[in-house]
Scaffold this motif. Structure first.
Motif, PDB file in Angstrom:
ATOM      1  N   ASN A   1       0.812  -1.223   0.000  1.00 18.14           N
ATOM      2  CA  ASN A   1       0.000   0.000   0.000  1.00 18.14           C
ATOM      3  C   ASN A   1       0.841   1.268   0.000  1.00 18.14           C
ATOM      4  N   LEU A   2       1.810   1.356   0.937  1.00 19.72           N
ATOM      5  CA  LEU A   2       2.510   2.626   1.133  1.00 19.72           C
ATOM      6  C   LEU A   2       3.306   3.055  -0.103  1.00 19.72           C
TER       7      LEU A   2
ATOM      8  N   PHE B   1       0.944   4.337  -2.767  1.00 19.54           N
ATOM      9  CA  PHE B   1       0.390   5.681  -2.583  1.00 19.54           C
ATOM     10  C   PHE B   1       1.453   6.742  -2.865  1.00 19.54           C
ATOM     11  N   LEU B   2       2.704   6.448  -2.472  1.00 21.62           N
ATOM     12  CA  LEU B   2       3.765   7.419  -2.746  1.00 21.62           C
ATOM     13  C   LEU B   2       3.981   7.563  -4.247  1.00 21.62           C
TER      14      LEU B   2
ATOM     15  N   GLU C   1       1.707   6.987  -6.560  1.00 22.18           N
ATOM     16  CA  GLU C   1       0.560   7.723  -7.079  1.00 22.18           C
ATOM     17  C   GLU C   1       0.727   9.222  -6.841  1.00 22.18           C
ATOM     18  N   GLY C   2       1.288   9.554  -5.665  1.00 21.94           N
ATOM     19  CA  GLY C   2       1.520  10.961  -5.358  1.00 21.94           C
ATOM     20  C   GLY C   2       2.451  11.620  -6.356  1.00 21.94           C
TER      21      GLY C   2
ATOM     22  N   ILE D   1       0.593  12.184  -9.590  1.00 20.15           N
ATOM     23  CA  ILE D   1      -0.359  13.304  -9.529  1.00 20.15           C
ATOM     24  C   ILE D   1       0.379  14.632  -9.505  1.00 20.15           C
ATOM     25  N   LEU D   2       1.545  14.662  -8.825  1.00 24.02           N
ATOM     26  CA  LEU D   2       2.342  15.891  -8.841  1.00 24.02           C
ATOM     27  C   LEU D   2       2.740  16.250 -10.272  1.00 24.02           C
TER      28      LEU D   2
ATOM     29  N   ALA E   1       2.523  17.048  -1.445  1.00 24.27           N
ATOM     30  CA  ALA E   1       2.005  15.879  -2.156  1.00 24.27           C
ATOM     31  C   ALA E   1       0.667  15.443  -1.582  1.00 24.27           C
TER      32      ALA E   1
ATOM     33  N   MET F   1      -1.965  17.870  -2.998  1.00 26.55           N
ATOM     34  CA  MET F   1      -2.288  17.676  -4.407  1.00 26.55           C
ATOM     35  C   MET F   1      -3.020  16.361  -4.632  1.00 26.55           C
ATOM     36  N   ARG F   2      -2.609  15.313  -3.912  1.00 31.32           N
ATOM     37  CA  ARG F   2      -3.214  14.000  -4.128  1.00 31.32           C
ATOM     38  C   ARG F   2      -4.703  14.040  -3.843  1.00 31.32           C
TER      39      ARG F   2
ATOM     40  N   VAL G   1      -5.750   7.009   2.525  1.00 29.22           N
ATOM     41  CA  VAL G   1      -4.380   7.369   2.159  1.00 29.22           C
ATOM     42  C   VAL G   1      -3.915   8.586   2.945  1.00 29.22           C
TER      43      VAL G   1
ATOM     44  N   LEU H   1      -3.331   7.525   6.504  1.00 33.28           N
ATOM     45  CA  LEU H   1      -2.200   6.590   6.608  1.00 33.28           C
ATOM     46  C   LEU H   1      -0.883   7.335   6.449  1.00 33.28           C
TER      47      LEU H   1
END
Lengths: 76, 313
Positions: free
Chosen positions: A51-52, A55-56, A58-59, A62-63, B231, B234-235, B296, B299
Motif C-alpha cells: 500500500n505505502l 500511494f507514494l 501515485e503521489g 499526480i504531482l 504531495a 495535491m493527491r 491514504v 495513513l
C-alpha cells in the motif's frame, strides 16, 4: 511556441507520467500477486506492505500531472 | 486558484461570442471551481482577503457541523444508556475508531504514542471521508432543478447563488492545503515530543558522515519536509476534482453529439449507449476512490508522524 507547448509538450508529458506510473504500479501489483500466490496466508501483510509505496508512487504521478496542467494554464 | 478564475472568465467570453453554443469546458470549470464571483454571502475584504462565503466554504461548514452533531449525538446517547454494548450507529462509529487506531496509527506510530496521535488522525479520517462522500451526492444540482421547476426564486436569491460551482469541499486545493498544514505541524510536534526540540531537527539528517555530504543532504531534507505535505494536498484535491471532471466530460458527449448532428435524438442515443453507463461506472469507481483517499491521507499522516518518532538512519 505556445501552440507547440499546448499541443505537443503537455500531452507528451502526461503520456510519460502515465507510462512511468503504469510501470511502477504494474511491477508492484505483479510482485504482490506473485507473493500472495506463493503464500496465501500472508496476503494481509503483503497488501499492507504494498500500500505505502503504491500511494507514494501515485503521489508522484499526480504531482507530475498537476505541474503539466499548471504549465498549460499559466503558459498562456 | 487565480488560474482557474481566469479560465472561467475566458470561457465565459468565448461562450458569449459563440452565442448559445454548448461549451463543455465552461460547464466543467463552473462546476469544479469555487465560483468566487458568485458568493453565497457577501462579506467585506479585510486586509485584502475576500471573506465572502463561497460554495466550498459553505460545504466545509456543512460537513463540519454534520460530523460534529452526528458524532456528539451518538456518543452522548451511548453514554446515557446503562449497558456497555453499543447499538445502532454507535457500532459503525466504534468500528471506524478501532480501525483507525489499530490499522493506521498503531503500526506506524507505535504503542507508546498511539493515544497521543489517534485523535488527530481519526479527526482527519472522519472529516475527509464525510467531505468526500457528501461531494458525491449532487445536492446543489437537485436544489437547482427544484428551483427551476418548483420554487422559482428571484434572480439574486441565496438559492440562485448556490447552484454555481462544485460541491466537494476537499476538491479545493486551499482546503486540503490547510489539512496538510496541520500534518506539517504535527510531524514537527511529534518529533519534538519524542526527542526534544533540537534533537528533532538533528534527526532530519543521518549522523556520522563526511561533512561534504551534508552540503547536499541538508537542502534535500528541508525540501522533503515541504514536499510531503504538498504531495498530500495535491493527491487529495486532484483525485476529488478528477472524478467530477471525468463524469461531466462523459455526460457532455450528449450535448456535443446533439449539436454536431443537429438533432436531439443523436445526443439521446449517445447518452443511452455510452455516456450514462460510463458515468455510472465512474461513479461506482468514485465511491472506492472516496474511501481510499480518506485512508491514504490518514495513513500517510500516521507514517510521517511515525517517521519523526522512530528515526531510521
Amino acid at each position: 511556441m505556445t501552440g507547440l507547448v499546448q499541443f505537443f509538450a503537455i500531452p507528451f508529458g502526461l503520456g510519460m507520467i502515465v507510462i512511468g506510473a503504469g510501470i511502477g504500479i504494474g511491477k508492484l501489483a505483479a510482485a504482490a500477486a506473485d507473493g500472495i500466490a506463493r503464500q496465501p496466508n500472508a496476503a494481509d501483510k503483503i497488501t499492507g506492505a504494498v500500500n505505502l509505496p503504491l500511494f507514494l508512487l501515485e503521489g508522484v504521478a499526480i504531482l507530475g500531472e498537476v505541474f503539466a496542467l499548471l504549465v498549460l494554464f499559466l503558459g498562456k | 486558484m487565480m488560474s482557474v478564475q481566469e479560465i472561467a472568465h475566458q470561457a465565459e467570453h468565448t461562450a458569449a461570442e459563440a452565442g448559445q453554443k454548448f461549451d463543455a469546458s465552461k460547464v466543467i470549470i463552473e462546476h469544479v471551481s469555487n465560483a468566487p464571483e458568485h458568493p453565497l454571502i457577501h462579506l467585506p475584504r479585510i486586509f485584502g482577503i475576500d471573506f465572502s462565503v463561497t460554495k466550498h466554504v459553505f460545504m466545509l461548514w456543512l460537513v463540519a457541523v454534520l460530523v460534529f452533531v452526528v458524532v456528539v449525538w451518538v456518543v452522548r446517547r451511548y453514554l446515557r444508556q446503562d449497558r456497555l454494548v453499543p447499538s445502532g450507529f454507535m457500532n459503525a462509529l466504534e468500528f471506524v475508531v478501532e480501525f483507525v487506531r489499530d490499522e493506521i496509527v498503531q503500526p506506524n506510530v507505535g504503542r507508546k504514542w498511539v493515544n497521543t496521535w489517534t485523535p488527530l488522525v481519526l479527526t482527519f479520517f472522519v472529516f475527509i471521508l464525510c467531505a468526500n462522500g457528501i461531494g458525491l451526492i449532487p445536492i446543489f444540482d437537485v436544489v437547482g432543478l427544484l428551483d427551476h421547476y418548483v420554487l422559482h426564486t428571484a434572480e439574486d436569491s441565496f438559492v440562485k447563488h448556490m447552484i454555481h460551482g462544485g460541491t466537494t469541499a476537499t476538491a479545493n486545493f486551499n482546503v486540503t492545503a490547510a489539512l496538510a498544514t496541520v500534518t506539517f505541524g504535527a510531524i514537527i510536534v511529534a518529533g519534538t515530543l519524542a526527542h526534544g526540540f533540537v534533537k528533532h531537527w538533528k534527526n532530519l539528517v543521518p549522523h556520522g558522515m563526511a561533512w561534504p555530504i551534508y552540503i547536499i543532504l541538508i537542502p534535500i531534507e528541508i525540501l522533503g519536509m515541504f514536499v510531503r505535505p504538498f504531495a498530500l494536498t495535491m493527491r487529495l484535491a486532484a483525485n476529488m476534482t478528477g472524478g467530477h471532471i471525468a463524469i461531466l466530460a462523459i455526460l457532455s458527449f450528449v450535448f456535443l453529439f446533439a449539436e454536431l448532428f443537429g438533432r436531439a435524438m443523436a445526443g439521446i442515443g449517445v447518452g443511452l449507449v455510452v455516456s450514462v453507463p460510463l458515468a455510472v461506472g465512474i461513479s461506482a469507481l468514485e465511491i472506492i476512490v472516496v474511501l481510499i483517499q480518506a485512508y491514504v491521507f490518514t495513513l500517510l499522516t500516521a507514517v510521517f508522524i511515525g517517521m519523526a518518532i522512530h528515526v531510521h538512519h
